[in-house]
Design a protein around this motif. Structure first.
Motif, PDB file in Angstrom:
ATOM      1  N   GLY A  84       0.833  -1.197   0.000  1.00 36.15           N
ATOM      2  CA  GLY A  84       0.000   0.000   0.000  1.00 36.15           C
ATOM      3  C   GLY A  84       0.866   1.244   0.000  1.00 36.15           C
ATOM      4  O   GLY A  84       2.089   1.164   0.142  1.00 36.15           O
ATOM      5  N   ARG A 128      -4.446   0.910   0.639  1.00 37.27           N
ATOM      6  CA  ARG A 128      -4.056  -0.347   0.012  1.00 37.27           C
ATOM      7  C   ARG A 128      -4.441  -0.370  -1.462  1.00 37.27           C
ATOM      8  O   ARG A 128      -5.095   0.549  -1.964  1.00 37.27           O
ATOM      9  CB  ARG A 128      -4.680  -1.513   0.778  1.00 37.27           C
ATOM     10  N   GLU A 129      -4.018  -1.413  -2.127  1.00 38.36           N
ATOM     11  CA  GLU A 129      -4.226  -1.490  -3.573  1.00 38.36           C
ATOM     12  C   GLU A 129      -5.704  -1.432  -3.952  1.00 38.36           C
ATOM     13  O   GLU A 129      -6.060  -0.930  -5.016  1.00 38.36           O
ATOM     14  CB  GLU A 129      -3.564  -2.766  -4.109  1.00 38.36           C
ATOM     15  N   ASP A 130      -6.575  -1.964  -3.088  1.00 40.81           N
ATOM     16  CA  ASP A 130      -8.011  -1.923  -3.366  1.00 40.81           C
ATOM     17  C   ASP A 130      -8.682  -0.656  -2.826  1.00 40.81           C
ATOM     18  O   ASP A 130      -9.904  -0.533  -2.861  1.00 40.81           O
ATOM     19  CB  ASP A 130      -8.700  -3.163  -2.797  1.00 40.81           C
TER      20      ASP A 130
END
Length: 220
Positions: A84, A128-130
């Protein structure tokens, strides 16, 4: 504890309290706090901070969106790597869902009897990536009974810091209750600004020649 000396390492951060290393690669990556690089006259204090982090991570016990404790031997503290970007690197501008999830996460941490105590730093909030939030760096954390008066006070300060970030990146989403929380300053905050913060600034800026810049790294 992962002691392999031949694993690839990347220095993520280095200061007077040691080094933060990214060890290994791929799915085997983990983060190591190495106290071996700490000056002898700060080693005791750095050890206390590492012990606080180890205790908090052990109590978190793998809570999603927080690091897992992998080992602590008095010199190396190993925790799981969390992919992240720091909040200031990937600002959650106008992201109501991020701050809603961040408040839920913070509530889970508090119910486990942990106050983070360092959430003014955007570096301790990950995006984070999401797009979901995560929390790292528990070296200043306090552990205790969740309903104890002292812990409730610290938890409220944690929440105030989160709401300050929400005010920066998502001000239109602040509720009337959240606005009141931001306006209401505790005696703890007043005492910190009157006594603790001047000492902190003297130690970090004059003695250590280090400027934290609220978690965004040393100033040039």
């Amino acid at each position: 504890m992962n002691h392999a000396a031949d694993e690839s390492t990347t220095i993520l951060k280095a200061d007077s309290f040691g080094r933060i290393l990214l060890v290994g690669g791929g799915e085997q990556r983990f983060v190591r706090r190495d106290l071996g690089a700490t000056p002898w006259w700060l080693r005791g204090f750095a050890w206390i901070l590492a012990c606080r982090e180890a205790r908090a991570l052990a109590r978190l016990d793998g809570l999603p969106a927080t690091p897992r404790l992998l080992g602590w031997d008095g010199r190396w503290l190993d925790r799981s790597f969390m992919a992240g970007a720091a909040m200031y690197q990937r600002p959650p501008q106008g992201d109501v869902a991020y701050f809603r999830a961040a408040r839920r996460l913070l509530g889970q941490v508090h119910r486990l009897g942990i106050a983070h105590n360092d959430l003014a730093k955007e570096a301790n909030w990950l995006v984070r990536e999401d797009g979901s939030p995560a929390l790292i760096d528990f070296q200043l954390a306090t552990c205790g009974r969740p309903r104890a008066r002292w812990m409730r006070l610290l938890a409220r300060e944690d929440l105030r810091h989160l709401l300050k970030h929400k005010r920066t990146y998502c001000p239109a989403a602040l509720t009337p209750v959240e606005k009141r929380i931001l306006k209401r300053h505790s005696w703890l905050r007043s005492a910190w600004f009157a006594t603790g913060k001047p000492v902190y600034r003297f130690v970090t800026r004059r003695l250590l020649r280090w400027e934290d810049n609220e978690g965004q790294g040393p100033k040039p």
